[in-house]
Design a protein around this motif. Structure first.
Motif, PDB file in Angstrom:
ATOM      1  N   ALA A  86      42.023  43.917  41.772  1.00  0.00           N
ATOM      2  CA  ALA A  86      42.901  42.511  42.082  1.00  0.00           C
ATOM      3  C   ALA A  86      43.280  42.744  43.724  1.00  0.00           C
ATOM      4  CB  ALA A  86      43.999  42.320  41.460  1.00  0.00           C
ATOM      5  N   GLU A  87      43.481  41.493  44.276  1.00  0.00           N
ATOM      6  CA  GLU A  87      44.058  41.730  45.729  1.00  0.00           C
ATOM      7  C   GLU A  87      45.229  42.790  45.835  1.00  0.00           C
ATOM      8  OE1 GLU A  87      46.536  38.663  48.379  1.00  0.00           O
ATOM      9  OE2 GLU A  87      44.700  37.901  47.738  1.00  0.00           O
ATOM     10  N   ASN A  88      44.856  43.781  46.870  1.00  0.00           N
ATOM     11  CA  ASN A  88      45.746  44.971  46.768  1.00  0.00           C
ATOM     12  C   ASN A  88      45.612  45.911  45.894  1.00  0.00           C
ATOM     13  OD1 ASN A  88      46.899  43.720  49.554  1.00  0.00           O
ATOM     14  ND2 ASN A  88      48.105  42.427  48.377  1.00  0.00           N
ATOM     15  N   GLY A  89      44.725  45.905  44.902  1.00  0.00           N
ATOM     16  CA  GLY A  89      44.506  46.809  43.976  1.00  0.00           C
ATOM     17  C   GLY A  89      45.656  47.154  43.108  1.00  0.00           C
ATOM     18  N   ALA A  95      47.271  38.213  39.266  1.00  0.00           N
ATOM     19  CA  ALA A  95      46.340  38.367  38.126  1.00  0.00           C
ATOM     20  C   ALA A  95      45.227  39.053  38.615  1.00  0.00           C
ATOM     21  CB  ALA A  95      46.281  37.235  37.347  1.00  0.00           C
ATOM     22  N   GLY A  96      44.574  39.737  37.829  1.00  0.00           N
ATOM     23  CA  GLY A  96      43.329  40.481  38.111  1.00  0.00           C
ATOM     24  C   GLY A  96      42.601  41.090  36.900  1.00  0.00           C
ATOM     25  N   TYR A  97      41.761  42.179  36.895  1.00  0.00           N
ATOM     26  CA  TYR A  97      41.063  42.832  36.171  1.00  0.00           C
ATOM     27  C   TYR A  97      41.255  44.305  35.813  1.00  0.00           C
ATOM     28  CZ  TYR A  97      38.567  38.794  37.765  1.00  0.00           C
ATOM     29  OH  TYR A  97      38.249  37.580  38.285  1.00  0.00           O
ATOM     30  N   TYR A  98      41.458  44.617  34.625  1.00  0.00           N
ATOM     31  CA  TYR A  98      41.901  46.023  34.471  1.00  0.00           C
ATOM     32  C   TYR A  98      40.876  46.822  33.717  1.00  0.00           C
ATOM     33  CZ  TYR A  98      44.395  50.095  32.214  1.00  0.00           C
ATOM     34  OH  TYR A  98      44.759  51.317  32.078  1.00  0.00           O
ATOM     35  N   LEU A  99      40.627  48.200  34.200  1.00  0.00           N
ATOM     36  CA  LEU A  99      39.487  48.966  33.303  1.00  0.00           C
ATOM     37  C   LEU A  99      40.254  50.164  32.829  1.00  0.00           C
ATOM     38  CD1 LEU A  99      36.413  49.551  32.701  1.00  0.00           C
ATOM     39  CD2 LEU A  99      36.333  50.815  34.932  1.00  0.00           C
ATOM     40  N   HIS A 100      40.032  50.590  31.768  1.00  0.00           N
ATOM     41  CA  HIS A 100      40.742  51.795  30.921  1.00  0.00           C
ATOM     42  C   HIS A 100      39.760  52.407  30.282  1.00  0.00           C
ATOM     43  CE1 HIS A 100      44.409  53.439  28.729  1.00  0.00           C
ATOM     44  NE2 HIS A 100      43.361  53.771  27.915  1.00  0.00           N
ATOM     45  N   ILE A 101      39.558  53.591  30.793  1.00  0.00           N
ATOM     46  CA  ILE A 101      38.601  54.459  30.221  1.00  0.00           C
ATOM     47  C   ILE A 101      39.509  55.800  29.374  1.00  0.00           C
ATOM     48  CG2 ILE A 101      36.393  56.211  30.504  1.00  0.00           C
ATOM     49  CD1 ILE A 101      35.886  54.805  33.156  1.00  0.00           C
ATOM     50  N   GLU A 102      39.164  55.833  27.954  1.00  0.00           N
ATOM     51  CA  GLU A 102      39.699  56.791  27.180  1.00  0.00           C
ATOM     52  C   GLU A 102      38.983  57.255  26.027  1.00  0.00           C
ATOM     53  OE1 GLU A 102      44.000  57.493  25.019  1.00  0.00           O
ATOM     54  OE2 GLU A 102      43.467  55.410  25.840  1.00  0.00           O
ATOM     55  N   GLY A 109      40.052  44.453  30.238  1.00  0.00           N
ATOM     56  CA  GLY A 109      41.001  43.304  30.304  1.00  0.00           C
ATOM     57  C   GLY A 109      41.380  42.865  31.373  1.00  0.00           C
ATOM     58  N   GLY A 110      42.636  41.944  31.216  1.00  0.00           N
ATOM     59  CA  GLY A 110      43.022  41.448  32.847  1.00  0.00           C
ATOM     60  C   GLY A 110      44.115  40.293  32.304  1.00  0.00           C
ATOM     61  N   GLY A 111      44.529  39.675  33.355  1.00  0.00           N
ATOM     62  CA  GLY A 111      45.529  38.603  33.465  1.00  0.00           C
ATOM     63  C   GLY A 111      46.787  39.255  34.083  1.00  0.00           C
ATOM     64  N   LEU A 112      47.849  38.976  33.453  1.00  0.00           N
ATOM     65  CA  LEU A 112      49.273  39.381  34.114  1.00  0.00           C
ATOM     66  C   LEU A 112      50.061  40.273  33.022  1.00  0.00           C
ATOM     67  CD1 LEU A 112      50.641  36.078  35.825  1.00  0.00           C
ATOM     68  CD2 LEU A 112      50.054  38.306  36.856  1.00  0.00           C
ATOM     69  N   PHE A 113      50.398  41.328  33.198  1.00  0.00           N
ATOM     70  CA  PHE A 113      51.192  42.431  32.585  1.00  0.00           C
ATOM     71  C   PHE A 113      52.708  42.595  32.997  1.00  0.00           C
ATOM     72  CE2 PHE A 113      52.052  46.842  31.361  1.00  0.00           C
ATOM     73  CZ  PHE A 113      51.995  46.747  29.959  1.00  0.00           C
ATOM     74  N   ARG A 114      53.587  42.322  32.120  1.00  0.00           N
ATOM     75  CA  ARG A 114      54.817  42.567  32.665  1.00  0.00           C
ATOM     76  C   ARG A 114      54.959  41.742  33.942  1.00  0.00           C
ATOM     77  NH1 ARG A 114      54.466  44.682  28.179  1.00  0.00           N
ATOM     78  NH2 ARG A 114      55.401  46.581  27.395  1.00  0.00           N
ATOM     79  N   PRO A 115      54.774  40.506  34.009  1.00  0.00           N
ATOM     80  CA  PRO A 115      55.012  39.735  35.309  1.00  0.00           C
ATOM     81  C   PRO A 115      56.488  39.639  35.736  1.00  0.00           C
ATOM     82  CG  PRO A 115      54.748  38.166  33.584  1.00  0.00           C
ATOM     83  CD  PRO A 115      54.350  39.425  32.812  1.00  0.00           C
ATOM     84  N   MET A 203      36.190  36.413  31.927  1.00  0.00           N
ATOM     85  CA  MET A 203      37.563  36.155  32.175  1.00  0.00           C
ATOM     86  C   MET A 203      37.962  35.499  33.476  1.00  0.00           C
ATOM     87  SD  MET A 203      40.244  39.510  32.639  1.00  0.00           S
ATOM     88  CE  MET A 203      39.632  39.967  31.124  1.00  0.00           C
ATOM     89  N   LYS A 204      37.115  35.261  34.482  1.00  0.00           N
ATOM     90  CA  LYS A 204      37.420  34.589  35.828  1.00  0.00           C
ATOM     91  C   LYS A 204      38.316  33.522  35.777  1.00  0.00           C
ATOM     92  CE  LYS A 204      36.855  33.771  40.424  1.00  0.00           C
ATOM     93  NZ  LYS A 204      36.803  32.333  40.670  1.00  0.00           N
ATOM     94  N   PRO A 205      37.931  32.471  34.882  1.00  0.00           N
ATOM     95  CA  PRO A 205      38.721  31.046  34.891  1.00  0.00           C
ATOM     96  C   PRO A 205      40.158  31.312  34.439  1.00  0.00           C
ATOM     97  CG  PRO A 205      36.307  30.688  33.940  1.00  0.00           C
ATOM     98  CD  PRO A 205      36.607  32.344  34.032  1.00  0.00           C
ATOM     99  N   PHE A 206      40.141  32.647  33.559  1.00  0.00           N
ATOM    100  CA  PHE A 206      41.486  32.976  32.861  1.00  0.00           C
ATOM    101  C   PHE A 206      42.488  33.577  33.959  1.00  0.00           C
ATOM    102  CE2 PHE A 206      44.157  36.246  30.959  1.00  0.00           C
ATOM    103  CZ  PHE A 206      44.895  35.407  30.210  1.00  0.00           C
ATOM    104  N   VAL A 207      41.834  34.216  34.990  1.00  0.00           N
ATOM    105  CA  VAL A 207      42.785  34.951  35.862  1.00  0.00           C
ATOM    106  C   VAL A 207      42.925  33.746  37.241  1.00  0.00           C
ATOM    107  CG1 VAL A 207      42.348  36.593  38.225  1.00  0.00           C
ATOM    108  CG2 VAL A 207      41.456  37.069  35.673  1.00  0.00           C
TER     109      VAL A 207
END
Length: 225
Positions: A86-89, A95-102, A109-115, A203-207
């Motif tokens: 997202a802007e400023n990483g 709101a932005g995009y999240y990548l999780h590798i486990e 995923g993405g959106g707003l987490f703990r706003p 996901m872009k329209p949601f963000v």
């Protein structure tokens, strides 16, 4: 991308500083692979979302080292790689995009987490004025196929300043606004960055909806007719 999943699997079984110190070269190799993978994803997202233009992969990547100062869990390392695009990483507040590798638990995923309180207030205000646009986004067939629907923590009752019988109380009760899609480890092993880009594009329209809400100061939120 051959190093990431095997390294994380072994780290899960050997989450201690002594083992990690002896595997530092493997860690550096897997981290470099993740960085290159992330650069490809950022470049792909940049073709449809200008907020990530100029973002450097290192600024989006989270550290693998855990802060254990106030935690009962004293394991020193995370057993996954994560990045917030997202802007400023990872330090950004939009709101932005999240990548999780486990291993066995890869997702994007993405959106707003703990706003923050003010952010949550603005999103709820936008929903109050224009829930129809959010519902349209969430009900799009492709969005539902990829993400299922809106996710996140919810209040058990109505938030302050909104009646319990508000027509959009089901949306107003959310405290997070998230969308998540799990995928197979093979995507990482194959280095298939386009898979992530294509799903983030859905996901872009949601963000956008969430970031539009965060822009408002004293003016009323915009309504899409």
């Amino acid at each position: 991308m051959e190093s990431i999943i095997p390294f994380l699997k072994e780290l899960t079984r050997n989450n201690n500083r002594e083992w990690f110190k002896g595997q530092k070269n493997r860690y550096e190799q897997s981290r470099k692979e993740f960085e290159l993978f992330l650069e490809s994803i950022i470049a792909g997202i940049g073709t449809f979302d200008s907020q990530v233009a100029g973002l450097v992969a290192k600024d989006a990547m989270f550290r693998i080292y855990r802060d254990v100062r106030f935690s009962k869990d004293k394991r020193p390392y995370k057993t996954h790689y994560g990045a917030y695009i997202a802007e400023n990483g990872r330090k950004g507040s939009k709101a932005g995009y999240y990548l999780h590798i486990e291993p066995g638990n890869c997702f994007l995923g993405g959106g707003l987490f703990r706003p923050e309180t003010e952010q949550l207030k603005k999103v709820r205000q936008q929903i109050d004025y224009d829930a129809a646009s959010l519902r349209q986004i969430l009900n799009e067939a492709e969005f539902r196929n990829v993400f299922g629907g809106l996710q996140g923590r919810q209040l058990k009752t109505a938030p302050r300043d909104y009646p319990k019988d508000h027509p959009d109380i089901d949306l107003l009760r959310y405290k997070d606004f998230l969308a998540t899609h799990f995928f197979d480890d093979k995507i990482i092993a194959d280095g298939d960055a386009q898979y992530a880009v294509d799903h983030f594009k859905v996901m872009k329209p949601f963000v956008d909806y969430l970031n539009d809400a965060l822009l408002f100061e004293d003016e009323e939120p915009k309504v899409n007719f």
